[in-house]
Design an enzyme around this catalytic site. Structure first.
Site, PDB file in Angstrom:
ATOM      1  N   THR A 214     -13.613   1.738 -37.779  1.00 13.38           N
ATOM      2  CA  THR A 214     -13.469   1.974 -36.352  1.00 13.38           C
ATOM      3  C   THR A 214     -14.011   3.348 -35.961  1.00 13.38           C
ATOM      4  O   THR A 214     -14.429   4.133 -36.808  1.00 13.38           O
ATOM      5  CB  THR A 214     -11.991   1.878 -35.940  1.00 13.38           C
ATOM      6  OG1 THR A 214     -11.216   2.784 -36.748  1.00 13.38           O
ATOM      7  CG2 THR A 214     -11.461   0.474 -36.145  1.00 13.38           C
ATOM      8  N   SER A 215     -14.037   3.608 -34.654  1.00 17.40           N
ATOM      9  CA  SER A 215     -14.358   4.910 -34.037  1.00 17.40           C
ATOM     10  C   SER A 215     -15.844   5.165 -33.853  1.00 17.40           C
ATOM     11  O   SER A 215     -16.234   6.217 -33.352  1.00 17.40           O
ATOM     12  CB  SER A 215     -13.742   6.085 -34.808  1.00 17.40           C
ATOM     13  OG  SER A 215     -14.574   6.533 -35.861  1.00 17.40           O
TER      14      SER A 215
ATOM     15  N   MET B 190      -9.392   3.171 -41.169  1.00 13.33           N
ATOM     16  CA  MET B 190      -8.638   3.374 -39.921  1.00 13.33           C
ATOM     17  C   MET B 190      -8.997   4.733 -39.314  1.00 13.33           C
ATOM     18  O   MET B 190      -8.222   5.685 -39.364  1.00 13.33           O
ATOM     19  CB  MET B 190      -7.145   3.256 -40.193  1.00 13.33           C
ATOM     20  CG  MET B 190      -6.749   1.945 -40.861  1.00 13.33           C
ATOM     21  SD  MET B 190      -4.952   1.741 -41.036  1.00 13.33           S
ATOM     22  CE  MET B 190      -4.587   3.051 -42.224  1.00 13.33           C
ATOM     23  N   ASP B 191     -10.172   4.800 -38.710  1.00 18.24           N
ATOM     24  CA  ASP B 191     -10.725   6.078 -38.253  1.00 18.24           C
ATOM     25  C   ASP B 191     -10.527   6.251 -36.748  1.00 18.24           C
ATOM     26  O   ASP B 191     -10.621   5.287 -35.986  1.00 18.24           O
ATOM     27  CB  ASP B 191     -12.222   6.124 -38.585  1.00 18.24           C
ATOM     28  CG  ASP B 191     -12.792   7.516 -38.427  1.00 18.24           C
ATOM     29  OD1 ASP B 191     -12.037   8.495 -38.613  1.00 18.24           O
ATOM     30  OD2 ASP B 191     -13.982   7.629 -38.100  1.00 18.24           O
ATOM     31  N   GLY B 192     -10.285   7.495 -36.356  1.00 17.94           N
ATOM     32  CA  GLY B 192     -10.243   7.827 -34.933  1.00 17.94           C
ATOM     33  C   GLY B 192      -8.882   8.226 -34.400  1.00 17.94           C
ATOM     34  O   GLY B 192      -8.748   8.466 -33.198  1.00 17.94           O
TER      35      GLY B 192
END
Length: 268
Positions: A219-220, A40-42
């Site tokens: 993500t990101s 769960m990046d960003g």
């Protein structure tokens, strides 16, 4: 006027919900992965682009987690594993770490509340990682969340926190060796050779009865695994990188991921 605005917003939400369920119904006609993991990046970059405080980015990230859990469970995904907090995240500013600890405590219990998404879909929550590194109030929240959902047997949610894959592998190796030595002493003979299956059985995710990892999504736009599920990714896992920041992720981002999984499954 305010009533009209609320009515229009409610109507739009209903239309979007029906459209989303229609898309999910179409996807479900093909093969569906049993186990999907998310980096769960960003959250922080999302907050900066929106002019928000960093912790608001993390709060919006929790809303995205709840949204993606519902999508995955509606699709029929059996197990979702998310990288919630790295051991290395303790190196961030004290203000951010304290805020994340408070957020983790609140949101863990919110996930498990009566009538919440985990109860709705019969999902059991597992804290995966070195929870002893957490302050007592967060450890208590993890234990309570696990207890509240321990009878749920339809879905699995693994929250990797605080976690790194290298620590998981090291812990699994230690457990495997210790068990082999105890077994050898009890039976009075040399220890049996250690196999990959032995190590796999001692992984934290294996102890949570997680099926093999089918898809890992980050993500990101960053294209690295950041010490997440490295052992689990070595076999047939499909790794997908998407540009969307985690708080903005939606079904539209997941559709190409599922379609690619289905295309490769049909090609076998």
């Amino acid at each position: 006027m305010e009533y009209v605005s609320r009515s229009l917003a409610s109507a739009r939400t209903a239309v979007l919900d029906r459209a989303q369920r229609a898309v999910i119904a179409v996807l479900k006609t093909g093969p569906i992965p049993r186990h999907v993991a998310f980096v769960m990046d960003g959250n922080r970059r999302y907050a900066r682009t929106q002019g928000m405080h960093v912790l608001q980015g993390h709060r919006d990230g929790f809303i995205a987690l709840r949204r993606m859990l519902e999508i995955c469970f509606l699709l029929g995904v059996q197990c979702v594993t998310v990288y919630s907090f790295s051991i290395d995240n303790f190196k961030r500013s004290q203000e951010e770490v304290d805020g994340l600890m408070s957020l983790a405590e609140d949101k863990l219990l919110e996930l498990c509340e009566h009538g919440g998404i985990l109860q709705q879909y019969g999902a059991r929550i597992n804290g995966v990682g070195k929870t002893e590194l957490f302050p007592p109030h967060v450890r208590a929240a993890v234990a309570k969340a696990e207890e509240l959902t321990r009878h749920n047997d339809k879905k699995i949610l693994n929250l990797c926190m605080p976690y790194t894959s290298t620590d998981e592998i090291k812990t699994a190796l230690e457990g495997t060796v210790n068990e082999a030595m105890r077994d050898a002493v009890e039976k009075g003979r040399p220890a049996s050779p250690i196999t990959e299956d032995d190590i796999d059985a001692h992984l934290m995710t294996s102890k949570c009865h997680s099926p093999p990892l089918d898809i890992l999504v980050r993500t990101s736009g960053v294209k690295r695994l950041s010490d997440f599920l490295l052992w689990q990714c070595v076999d047939d896992t499909q790794i997908q990188f998407i540009d969307t920041y985690w708080p903005d992720i939606s079904l539209l981002d997941l559709v190409p991921v599922i379609l690619d999984y289905q295309r490769k499954a049909w090609a076998l």
